[in-house]
Design a protein around this motif. Structure first.
Motif, PDB file in Angstrom:
ATOM      1  N   ASP A 181       0.795  -0.941  -0.012  1.00  0.00           N
ATOM      2  CA  ASP A 181      -0.032  -0.013   0.052  1.00  0.00           C
ATOM      3  C   ASP A 181       0.942   1.262  -0.048  1.00  0.00           C
ATOM      4  OD1 ASP A 181      -2.363  -1.516   0.541  1.00  0.00           O
ATOM      5  OD2 ASP A 181      -1.918  -1.467   2.148  1.00  0.00           O
ATOM      6  N   ALA A 182       1.518   1.669   0.662  1.00  0.00           N
ATOM      7  CA  ALA A 182       2.848   2.521   0.896  1.00  0.00           C
ATOM      8  C   ALA A 182       3.842   2.419  -0.347  1.00  0.00           C
ATOM      9  CB  ALA A 182       3.909   2.440   2.466  1.00  0.00           C
ATOM     10  N   ILE A 183       3.936   1.598  -0.805  1.00  0.00           N
ATOM     11  CA  ILE A 183       4.894   1.338  -2.075  1.00  0.00           C
ATOM     12  C   ILE A 183       3.722   2.008  -3.148  1.00  0.00           C
ATOM     13  CG2 ILE A 183       6.432   0.115  -4.060  1.00  0.00           C
ATOM     14  CD1 ILE A 183       6.928  -1.603  -1.198  1.00  0.00           C
ATOM     15  N   ALA A 184       2.609   1.254  -3.426  1.00  0.00           N
ATOM     16  CA  ALA A 184       1.538   2.173  -4.011  1.00  0.00           C
ATOM     17  C   ALA A 184       1.509   3.645  -4.715  1.00  0.00           C
ATOM     18  CB  ALA A 184       1.077   1.477  -4.701  1.00  0.00           C
ATOM     19  N   ALA A 185       1.767   3.918  -2.797  1.00  0.00           N
ATOM     20  CA  ALA A 185       1.088   4.886  -2.890  1.00  0.00           C
ATOM     21  C   ALA A 185       2.907   6.028  -2.772  1.00  0.00           C
ATOM     22  CB  ALA A 185       0.540   5.117  -1.363  1.00  0.00           C
ATOM     23  N   THR A 186       3.258   6.255  -2.906  1.00  0.00           N
ATOM     24  CA  THR A 186       4.530   7.038  -2.840  1.00  0.00           C
ATOM     25  C   THR A 186       4.539   7.887  -4.285  1.00  0.00           C
ATOM     26  OG1 THR A 186       6.082   4.675  -2.391  1.00  0.00           O
ATOM     27  CG2 THR A 186       6.685   7.111  -3.635  1.00  0.00           C
ATOM     28  N   PRO A 187       4.261   8.755  -3.873  1.00  0.00           N
ATOM     29  CA  PRO A 187       3.963  10.013  -5.420  1.00  0.00           C
ATOM     30  C   PRO A 187       5.595   9.063  -6.479  1.00  0.00           C
ATOM     31  CG  PRO A 187       4.291  10.745  -3.372  1.00  0.00           C
ATOM     32  CD  PRO A 187       4.531   9.783  -2.791  1.00  0.00           C
ATOM     33  N   GLY A 188       5.263   9.586  -7.366  1.00  0.00           N
ATOM     34  CA  GLY A 188       6.284   9.459  -8.364  1.00  0.00           C
ATOM     35  C   GLY A 188       6.477   8.338  -8.750  1.00  0.00           C
ATOM     36  N   VAL A 189       5.619   7.253  -8.415  1.00  0.00           N
ATOM     37  CA  VAL A 189       5.310   5.442  -8.918  1.00  0.00           C
ATOM     38  C   VAL A 189       3.865   5.765  -9.611  1.00  0.00           C
ATOM     39  CG1 VAL A 189       4.960   2.886  -8.078  1.00  0.00           C
ATOM     40  CG2 VAL A 189       7.029   5.257  -7.285  1.00  0.00           C
ATOM     41  N   ASP A 190       4.165   5.311 -10.705  1.00  0.00           N
ATOM     42  CA  ASP A 190       3.211   5.015 -11.821  1.00  0.00           C
ATOM     43  C   ASP A 190       2.792   3.824 -11.534  1.00  0.00           C
ATOM     44  OD1 ASP A 190       3.263   7.720 -13.700  1.00  0.00           O
ATOM     45  OD2 ASP A 190       5.328   6.975 -13.777  1.00  0.00           O
ATOM     46  N   GLY A 191       3.292   3.174 -11.051  1.00  0.00           N
ATOM     47  CA  GLY A 191       3.198   1.256 -11.928  1.00  0.00           C
ATOM     48  C   GLY A 191       3.102   0.879 -11.217  1.00  0.00           C
ATOM     49  N   ALA A 223      -5.512  -5.386  -6.449  1.00  0.00           N
ATOM     50  CA  ALA A 223      -6.358  -4.608  -5.898  1.00  0.00           C
ATOM     51  C   ALA A 223      -5.818  -3.858  -5.094  1.00  0.00           C
ATOM     52  CB  ALA A 223      -7.862  -5.794  -5.676  1.00  0.00           C
ATOM     53  N   ARG A 224      -4.928  -3.743  -4.305  1.00  0.00           N
ATOM     54  CA  ARG A 224      -4.456  -2.932  -3.543  1.00  0.00           C
ATOM     55  C   ARG A 224      -3.741  -2.309  -4.546  1.00  0.00           C
ATOM     56  NH1 ARG A 224      -1.315  -6.488  -0.014  1.00  0.00           N
ATOM     57  NH2 ARG A 224      -0.387  -4.448   1.061  1.00  0.00           N
ATOM     58  N   ILE A 225      -3.267  -1.512  -5.351  1.00  0.00           N
ATOM     59  CA  ILE A 225      -2.438  -1.498  -6.511  1.00  0.00           C
ATOM     60  C   ILE A 225      -4.078  -0.250  -7.118  1.00  0.00           C
ATOM     61  CG2 ILE A 225      -1.093  -0.921  -8.495  1.00  0.00           C
ATOM     62  CD1 ILE A 225      -0.190  -3.949  -7.479  1.00  0.00           C
ATOM     63  N   ARG A 226      -4.679  -0.889  -7.145  1.00  0.00           N
ATOM     64  CA  ARG A 226      -5.864  -0.403  -8.221  1.00  0.00           C
ATOM     65  C   ARG A 226      -6.533  -0.065  -6.579  1.00  0.00           C
ATOM     66  NH1 ARG A 226      -7.284  -1.916 -13.409  1.00  0.00           N
ATOM     67  NH2 ARG A 226      -7.859   0.646 -13.208  1.00  0.00           N
ATOM     68  N   ARG A 227      -6.969   0.347  -5.726  1.00  0.00           N
ATOM     69  CA  ARG A 227      -7.620   1.067  -4.657  1.00  0.00           C
ATOM     70  C   ARG A 227      -6.053   2.995  -4.416  1.00  0.00           C
ATOM     71  NH1 ARG A 227      -8.931  -3.967  -2.139  1.00  0.00           N
ATOM     72  NH2 ARG A 227      -6.677  -4.208  -0.401  1.00  0.00           N
ATOM     73  N   ALA A 228      -4.663   2.408  -4.542  1.00  0.00           N
ATOM     74  CA  ALA A 228      -4.149   3.487  -4.494  1.00  0.00           C
ATOM     75  C   ALA A 228      -3.892   4.472  -5.839  1.00  0.00           C
ATOM     76  CB  ALA A 228      -2.844   2.532  -4.147  1.00  0.00           C
ATOM     77  N   GLY A 229      -4.877   3.802  -6.210  1.00  0.00           N
ATOM     78  CA  GLY A 229      -5.083   4.849  -7.809  1.00  0.00           C
ATOM     79  C   GLY A 229      -4.040   4.680  -8.783  1.00  0.00           C
TER      80      GLY A 229
END
Length: 287
Positions: A181-191, A223-229
């Protein structure tokens, strides 16, 4: 005739990263893994119709020069075929998330990077900084020497580069899933890309990416990656598996690997000519 002064040289805009734009828009983009490590095969596959082509620097015998040659081959073939916006976007997978290697790979013209074995948000944030010029990051300034700026023909390159870089990170361990969740929420990470083979080994099922526990973990991770946008990605060399992950929400999906396509097609061909209809057994990674 007199030479043009530097400020009179023709100036062009830095190309937009259409792959990044498509991910941000929620589109599905279909790709192919390039493991043959040669510009000739990359040129052939440019016209096949994929949205992106992954130049693998982790498990294929690539170095900076062969990656450059494949970037050039994809670019020239796209131009020769008149593909325009339909040209496949080259993604470069690095062997490791090293800041110096990131700098070199961006300088030779890659706009999208895939970095393996990212286990923590701190690692992800460091990778973001490595892909950005200051003050947002620590990428060294060297655009005058860089193919990325077409040796300064892109007059706005230094200003545009941070906006156009696309960073994809691989989550492929139990540790990474714990921090997902925190990795996916990192600003600048696109995917975030899920690596089934390494994940299965990390979970205690080496060589079993189809194990029910691994499949459940991948489904939850998407699912978690997608929830993080953010966009979720995966490699699936079997059609049914690719459709399953696409239905689960994977947005950038690699449908195969060039080495496997070649070996399977060759085996199928010889099987049609053998009296018993059989060819030597070939193995599948089962992604």
């Amino acid at each position: 005739m007199p030479l043009l002064a530097p400020d009179a040289m023709p100036s062009h805009a830095t190309p937009r990263n259409l792959f990044k734009q498509r991910l941000a828009a929620g589109e599905t983009v279909l790709g192919l893994w390039l493991g043959l490590a040669h510009a000739y095969s990359a040129e052939i596959l440019t016209g096949a119709g994929f949205d992106w082509l992954l130049i693998d620097g982790e498990h294929a015998p690539n170095d900076l020069h062969s990656v450059l040659a494949q970037l050039q081959a994809i670019g020239s073939a796209s131009h020769a075929l008149g593909l325009g916006a339909r040209a496949p976007h080259p993604v470069v997978r690095l062997p490791v998330g090293d800041a110096a290697l990131i700098k070199q790979t961006l300088d030779i013209g890659a706009q999208t990077l895939l970095v393996p074995m990212v286990d923590t948000p701190e690692q992800a944030a460091a990778l973001v900084r490595a892909t950005r010029y200051a003050p947002e990051g620590v990428r060294g300034m060297g655009s005058a020497l860089a193919r990325a700026s077409q040796w300064q023909a892109y007059g706005d390159y230094v200003q545009a580069a941070n906006r156009e870089v696309c960073l994809l990170v691989q989550a492929e361990t139990v540790t990474a899933l714990g921090h997902l969740d925190a990795i996916a929420a990192t600003p600048g990470v696109d995917g975030v890309f899920i690596g089934p083979a390494d994940l299965s080994a990390s979970m205690g099922y080496p060589g079993q990416p189809q194990h029910p526990a691994v499949l459940a973990a991948i489904d939850d991770a998407i699912a978690r990656i997608r929830r993080a946008g953010k966009a979720a990605g995966i490699l699936a060399t079997q059609d049914a598996q690719a459709r399953q992950w696409h239905a689960a929400g994977a947005q950038f999906v690699a449908l195969g690997i060039d080495t496997m396509l070649l070996s399977r097609a060759a085996a199928d061909l010889v099987a049609r000519w053998r009296p018993d209809g059989r060819a030597p057994a070939s193995q599948s990674a089962g992604y």
